[in-house]
Design a protein around this motif. Structure first.
Motif, PDB file in Angstrom:
ATOM      1  N   PRO A  17       0.829  -1.208   0.000  1.00 54.66           N
ATOM      2  CA  PRO A  17       0.000   0.000   0.000  1.00 54.66           C
ATOM      3  C   PRO A  17       0.859   1.251   0.000  1.00 54.66           C
ATOM      4  O   PRO A  17       1.881   1.308   0.683  1.00 54.66           O
ATOM      5  N   GLY A  18       0.450   2.246  -0.795  1.00 54.40           N
ATOM      6  CA  GLY A  18       1.175   3.504  -0.844  1.00 54.40           C
ATOM      7  C   GLY A  18       2.366   3.496  -1.772  1.00 54.40           C
ATOM      8  O   GLY A  18       2.968   4.522  -2.014  1.00 54.40           O
ATOM      9  N   GLN A  19       2.724   2.344  -2.316  1.00 54.42           N
ATOM     10  CA  GLN A  19       3.863   2.261  -3.226  1.00 54.42           C
ATOM     11  C   GLN A  19       3.345   2.328  -4.652  1.00 54.42           C
ATOM     12  O   GLN A  19       2.453   1.593  -5.038  1.00 54.42           O
ATOM     13  N   SER A  20       3.908   3.265  -5.449  1.00 54.09           N
ATOM     14  CA  SER A  20       3.429   3.379  -6.826  1.00 54.09           C
ATOM     15  C   SER A  20       4.012   2.262  -7.679  1.00 54.09           C
ATOM     16  O   SER A  20       5.131   1.830  -7.492  1.00 54.09           O
ATOM     17  N   ASP A  21       3.211   1.784  -8.609  1.00 50.22           N
ATOM     18  CA  ASP A  21       3.635   0.740  -9.531  1.00 50.22           C
ATOM     19  C   ASP A  21       3.849   1.409 -10.880  1.00 50.22           C
ATOM     20  O   ASP A  21       2.902   1.750 -11.569  1.00 50.22           O
ATOM     21  N   LEU A  22       5.101   1.620 -11.266  1.00 48.45           N
ATOM     22  CA  LEU A  22       5.413   2.353 -12.480  1.00 48.45           C
ATOM     23  C   LEU A  22       5.010   1.603 -13.741  1.00 48.45           C
ATOM     24  O   LEU A  22       4.866   2.206 -14.790  1.00 48.45           O
ATOM     25  N   THR A  23       4.823   0.304 -13.670  1.00 53.20           N
ATOM     26  CA  THR A  23       4.458  -0.456 -14.857  1.00 53.20           C
ATOM     27  C   THR A  23       2.961  -0.463 -15.102  1.00 53.20           C
ATOM     28  O   THR A  23       2.530  -0.770 -16.199  1.00 53.20           O
ATOM     29  N   ALA A  24       2.146  -0.149 -14.134  1.00 57.36           N
ATOM     30  CA  ALA A  24       0.696  -0.160 -14.301  1.00 57.36           C
ATOM     31  C   ALA A  24       0.095   1.092 -13.662  1.00 57.36           C
ATOM     32  O   ALA A  24      -0.244   1.087 -12.489  1.00 57.36           O
ATOM     33  N   PRO A  25      -0.031   2.188 -14.437  1.00 62.53           N
ATOM     34  CA  PRO A  25      -0.607   3.406 -13.859  1.00 62.53           C
ATOM     35  C   PRO A  25      -2.066   3.206 -13.473  1.00 62.53           C
ATOM     36  O   PRO A  25      -2.765   2.388 -14.056  1.00 62.53           O
ATOM     37  N   THR A  26      -2.509   3.957 -12.487  1.00 60.23           N
ATOM     38  CA  THR A  26      -3.887   3.877 -12.039  1.00 60.23           C
ATOM     39  C   THR A  26      -4.801   4.506 -13.085  1.00 60.23           C
ATOM     40  O   THR A  26      -4.538   5.598 -13.567  1.00 60.23           O
ATOM     41  N   ALA A  27      -5.871   3.818 -13.438  1.00 59.30           N
ATOM     42  CA  ALA A  27      -6.863   4.339 -14.376  1.00 59.30           C
ATOM     43  C   ALA A  27      -8.039   4.896 -13.594  1.00 59.30           C
ATOM     44  O   ALA A  27      -8.589   4.219 -12.730  1.00 59.30           O
ATOM     45  N   LEU A  28      -8.398   6.140 -13.868  1.00 59.53           N
ATOM     46  CA  LEU A  28      -9.536   6.774 -13.226  1.00 59.53           C
ATOM     47  C   LEU A  28     -10.571   7.105 -14.294  1.00 59.53           C
ATOM     48  O   LEU A  28     -10.247   7.773 -15.271  1.00 59.53           O
ATOM     49  N   PRO A  29     -11.803   6.674 -14.108  1.00 59.49           N
ATOM     50  CA  PRO A  29     -12.846   7.064 -15.065  1.00 59.49           C
ATOM     51  C   PRO A  29     -12.997   8.582 -15.084  1.00 59.49           C
ATOM     52  O   PRO A  29     -12.945   9.239 -14.034  1.00 59.49           O
ATOM     53  N   SER A  30     -13.172   9.158 -16.268  1.00 55.86           N
ATOM     54  CA  SER A  30     -13.297  10.611 -16.375  1.00 55.86           C
ATOM     55  C   SER A  30     -14.464  11.132 -15.544  1.00 55.86           C
ATOM     56  O   SER A  30     -14.409  12.251 -15.028  1.00 55.86           O
ATOM     57  N   GLN A  31     -15.502  10.317 -15.368  1.00 57.41           N
ATOM     58  CA  GLN A  31     -16.651  10.734 -14.551  1.00 57.41           C
ATOM     59  C   GLN A  31     -16.231  11.000 -13.113  1.00 57.41           C
ATOM     60  O   GLN A  31     -16.799  11.866 -12.448  1.00 57.41           O
ATOM     61  N   ASP A  32     -15.236  10.253 -12.621  1.00 55.99           N
ATOM     62  CA  ASP A  32     -14.745  10.471 -11.259  1.00 55.99           C
ATOM     63  C   ASP A  32     -14.043  11.819 -11.139  1.00 55.99           C
ATOM     64  O   ASP A  32     -14.082  12.457 -10.088  1.00 55.99           O
ATOM     65  N   LEU A  33     -13.372  12.254 -12.197  1.00 54.44           N
ATOM     66  CA  LEU A  33     -12.682  13.544 -12.174  1.00 54.44           C
ATOM     67  C   LEU A  33     -13.658  14.701 -12.388  1.00 54.44           C
ATOM     68  O   LEU A  33     -13.574  15.716 -11.703  1.00 54.44           O
ATOM     69  N   LEU A  34     -14.579  14.538 -13.326  1.00 56.56           N
ATOM     70  CA  LEU A  34     -15.485  15.627 -13.681  1.00 56.56           C
ATOM     71  C   LEU A  34     -16.661  15.778 -12.717  1.00 56.56           C
ATOM     72  O   LEU A  34     -17.199  16.875 -12.570  1.00 56.56           O
ATOM     73  N   ARG A  35     -17.083  14.695 -12.079  1.00 56.48           N
ATOM     74  CA  ARG A  35     -18.176  14.719 -11.093  1.00 56.48           C
ATOM     75  C   ARG A  35     -19.416  15.456 -11.597  1.00 56.48           C
ATOM     76  O   ARG A  35     -19.974  16.307 -10.926  1.00 56.48           O
ATOM     77  N   GLY A  36     -19.826  15.139 -12.835  1.00 58.52           N
ATOM     78  CA  GLY A  36     -21.036  15.723 -13.394  1.00 58.52           C
ATOM     79  C   GLY A  36     -20.871  17.100 -14.009  1.00 58.52           C
ATOM     80  O   GLY A  36     -21.815  17.670 -14.522  1.00 58.52           O
ATOM     81  N   GLN A  37     -19.667  17.655 -13.955  1.00 60.55           N
ATOM     82  CA  GLN A  37     -19.412  18.971 -14.527  1.00 60.55           C
ATOM     83  C   GLN A  37     -18.754  18.811 -15.896  1.00 60.55           C
ATOM     84  O   GLN A  37     -18.194  17.770 -16.217  1.00 60.55           O
ATOM     85  N   LYS A  38     -18.799  19.861 -16.696  1.00 63.24           N
ATOM     86  CA  LYS A  38     -18.132  19.841 -18.009  1.00 63.24           C
ATOM     87  C   LYS A  38     -16.660  20.217 -17.900  1.00 63.24           C
ATOM     88  O   LYS A  38     -15.854  19.852 -18.745  1.00 63.24           O
ATOM     89  N   THR A  39     -16.307  20.963 -16.856  1.00 67.94           N
ATOM     90  CA  THR A  39     -14.945  21.470 -16.704  1.00 67.94           C
ATOM     91  C   THR A  39     -14.500  21.349 -15.253  1.00 67.94           C
ATOM     92  O   THR A  39     -15.279  21.614 -14.342  1.00 67.94           O
ATOM     93  N   VAL A  40     -13.244  20.962 -15.049  1.00 65.17           N
ATOM     94  CA  VAL A  40     -12.632  20.989 -13.723  1.00 65.17           C
ATOM     95  C   VAL A  40     -11.269  21.655 -13.825  1.00 65.17           C
ATOM     96  O   VAL A  40     -10.626  21.628 -14.875  1.00 65.17           O
TER      97      VAL A  40
END
Length: 63
Positions: A17-40
């Protein structure tokens, strides 16, 4: 929720836990970043960026 890589296969979890894995970046759905907005606003290393979703379903990142 399952995170996927570019081949639609689940990403491997880090061995510690807490250690980054350089061979497999974390994928985040764009909906998680935008949270229902058009711009962040994203601040990274003191620089402000704007992430915008278009009507065509594309993403635009500008400085």
């Amino acid at each position: 929720m399952s995170h996927l890589n570019g081949t639609n296969e689940p990403l491997a979890a880090s061995t510690e836990p807490g250690q980054s894995d350089l061979t497999a970046p974390t994928a985040l759905p764009s909906q998680d970043l935008l949270r229902g907005q058009k711009t962040v606003i994203i601040e990274h290393n003191g620089t402000v960026y704007r992430l915008q979703s278009t009507r065509a379903g594309k993403l635009i990142l500008t400085k």
